[in-house]
Design a protein around this motif. Sequence first.
Motif, PDB file in Angstrom:
ATOM      1  N   GLY A  28       6.163  -8.746   0.945  1.00 50.97           N
ATOM      2  CA  GLY A  28       6.536  -7.735  -0.024  1.00 50.97           C
ATOM      3  C   GLY A  28       5.562  -6.578  -0.017  1.00 50.97           C
ATOM      4  O   GLY A  28       4.706  -6.464   0.850  1.00 50.97           O
ATOM      5  N   THR A  29       5.717  -5.735  -0.980  1.00 48.08           N
ATOM      6  CA  THR A  29       4.869  -4.562  -1.105  1.00 48.08           C
ATOM      7  C   THR A  29       3.686  -4.903  -1.986  1.00 48.08           C
ATOM      8  O   THR A  29       3.857  -5.421  -3.083  1.00 48.08           O
ATOM      9  CB  THR A  29       5.670  -3.403  -1.722  1.00 48.08           C
ATOM     10  OG1 THR A  29       6.803  -3.158  -0.896  1.00 48.08           O
ATOM     11  CG2 THR A  29       4.813  -2.158  -1.812  1.00 48.08           C
ATOM     12  N   TRP A  30       2.513  -4.611  -1.502  1.00 47.73           N
ATOM     13  CA  TRP A  30       1.295  -4.886  -2.245  1.00 47.73           C
ATOM     14  C   TRP A  30       0.733  -3.564  -2.752  1.00 47.73           C
ATOM     15  O   TRP A  30       0.950  -2.514  -2.181  1.00 47.73           O
ATOM     16  CB  TRP A  30       0.276  -5.569  -1.343  1.00 47.73           C
ATOM     17  CG  TRP A  30       0.715  -6.927  -0.923  1.00 47.73           C
ATOM     18  CD1 TRP A  30       1.567  -7.217   0.104  1.00 47.73           C
ATOM     19  CD2 TRP A  30       0.375  -8.156  -1.514  1.00 47.73           C
ATOM     20  NE1 TRP A  30       1.752  -8.565   0.184  1.00 47.73           N
ATOM     21  CE2 TRP A  30       1.028  -9.161  -0.799  1.00 47.73           C
ATOM     22  CE3 TRP A  30      -0.437  -8.517  -2.580  1.00 47.73           C
ATOM     23  CZ2 TRP A  30       0.910 -10.509  -1.111  1.00 47.73           C
ATOM     24  CZ3 TRP A  30      -0.561  -9.860  -2.888  1.00 47.73           C
ATOM     25  CH2 TRP A  30       0.107 -10.831  -2.164  1.00 47.73           C
ATOM     26  N   ALA A  31      -0.034  -3.628  -3.801  1.00 49.63           N
ATOM     27  CA  ALA A  31      -0.628  -2.438  -4.386  1.00 49.63           C
ATOM     28  C   ALA A  31      -2.139  -2.528  -4.307  1.00 49.63           C
ATOM     29  O   ALA A  31      -2.698  -3.537  -3.896  1.00 49.63           O
ATOM     30  CB  ALA A  31      -0.184  -2.298  -5.843  1.00 49.63           C
ATOM     31  N   GLY A  32      -2.798  -1.466  -4.734  1.00 48.85           N
ATOM     32  CA  GLY A  32      -4.253  -1.452  -4.795  1.00 48.85           C
ATOM     33  C   GLY A  32      -4.901  -1.603  -3.440  1.00 48.85           C
ATOM     34  O   GLY A  32      -4.505  -0.974  -2.465  1.00 48.85           O
ATOM     35  N   ASP A  38      -3.205   3.220   1.322  1.00 50.11           N
ATOM     36  CA  ASP A  38      -4.563   3.607   0.942  1.00 50.11           C
ATOM     37  C   ASP A  38      -5.248   4.237   2.152  1.00 50.11           C
ATOM     38  O   ASP A  38      -5.415   3.595   3.187  1.00 50.11           O
ATOM     39  CB  ASP A  38      -5.340   2.367   0.479  1.00 50.11           C
ATOM     40  CG  ASP A  38      -6.729   2.715  -0.036  1.00 50.11           C
ATOM     41  OD1 ASP A  38      -7.469   3.436   0.670  1.00 50.11           O
ATOM     42  OD2 ASP A  38      -7.064   2.264  -1.131  1.00 50.11           O
ATOM     43  N   PRO A  39      -5.668   5.507   2.055  1.00 58.53           N
ATOM     44  CA  PRO A  39      -6.235   6.185   3.227  1.00 58.53           C
ATOM     45  C   PRO A  39      -7.526   5.553   3.750  1.00 58.53           C
ATOM     46  O   PRO A  39      -7.814   5.623   4.939  1.00 58.53           O
ATOM     47  CB  PRO A  39      -6.473   7.619   2.744  1.00 58.53           C
ATOM     48  CG  PRO A  39      -6.466   7.549   1.263  1.00 58.53           C
ATOM     49  CD  PRO A  39      -5.631   6.367   0.879  1.00 58.53           C
ATOM     50  N   GLU A  40      -8.284   4.923   2.875  1.00 58.95           N
ATOM     51  CA  GLU A  40      -9.544   4.316   3.305  1.00 58.95           C
ATOM     52  C   GLU A  40      -9.339   2.971   3.992  1.00 58.95           C
ATOM     53  O   GLU A  40     -10.154   2.543   4.793  1.00 58.95           O
ATOM     54  CB  GLU A  40     -10.478   4.138   2.100  1.00 58.95           C
ATOM     55  CG  GLU A  40     -10.900   5.435   1.456  1.00 58.95           C
ATOM     56  CD  GLU A  40     -11.780   6.278   2.361  1.00 58.95           C
ATOM     57  OE1 GLU A  40     -12.616   5.711   3.084  1.00 58.95           O
ATOM     58  OE2 GLU A  40     -11.622   7.505   2.342  1.00 58.95           O
ATOM     59  N   LEU A  41      -8.270   2.274   3.635  1.00 57.33           N
ATOM     60  CA  LEU A  41      -8.095   0.901   4.114  1.00 57.33           C
ATOM     61  C   LEU A  41      -6.835   0.682   4.947  1.00 57.33           C
ATOM     62  O   LEU A  41      -6.544  -0.437   5.338  1.00 57.33           O
ATOM     63  CB  LEU A  41      -8.070  -0.053   2.917  1.00 57.33           C
ATOM     64  CG  LEU A  41      -9.337  -0.071   2.080  1.00 57.33           C
ATOM     65  CD1 LEU A  41      -9.129  -0.871   0.807  1.00 57.33           C
ATOM     66  CD2 LEU A  41     -10.493  -0.635   2.881  1.00 57.33           C
TER      67      LEU A  41
END
Length: 137
Positions: A28-32, A38-41
């Motif tokens: 599924g779609t994860w957040a955070g 996320d541009p850093e990760l």
Amino acid sequence: RRCGAGSFDVRVGRCGLLNGTRTRPRNGTWAGIFSSSDPELRHANLLFVPYCSSDAWWANASRWGMEFRGSAILQAALDEAVARGLSRAGRNDTLLFGGFSAGSRGAMVHLDSVPAMLGDAAARVDVLGVLDSPLWL
């Protein structure tokens, strides 16, 4: 894999789904921090180990007819991360090690020992802690 080879079913029967992963979506779609946007990760390798040991990742023992193997599960997850390329020769990596709620308590307890758990790979891995709600009174 199921945790505790049958012991998990005993705990779910006694405690309901409060300590299980059966209702957690497999994909599924994860957040955070797990968000691929996320541009850093976005290019990071991510390992999520669902909490299923009922021991805050601390134990490696049998009690009351149940298995509590959080520490062994953690060691297996770190071994798998190394086997899949964490700290490959010629490259240094950063491991953001953490958790939330009970998993964060376990991460807090193990954080200083993670380099030793990585074995030879630790020479090429910087371990940083990311703890969300680790305190428990």
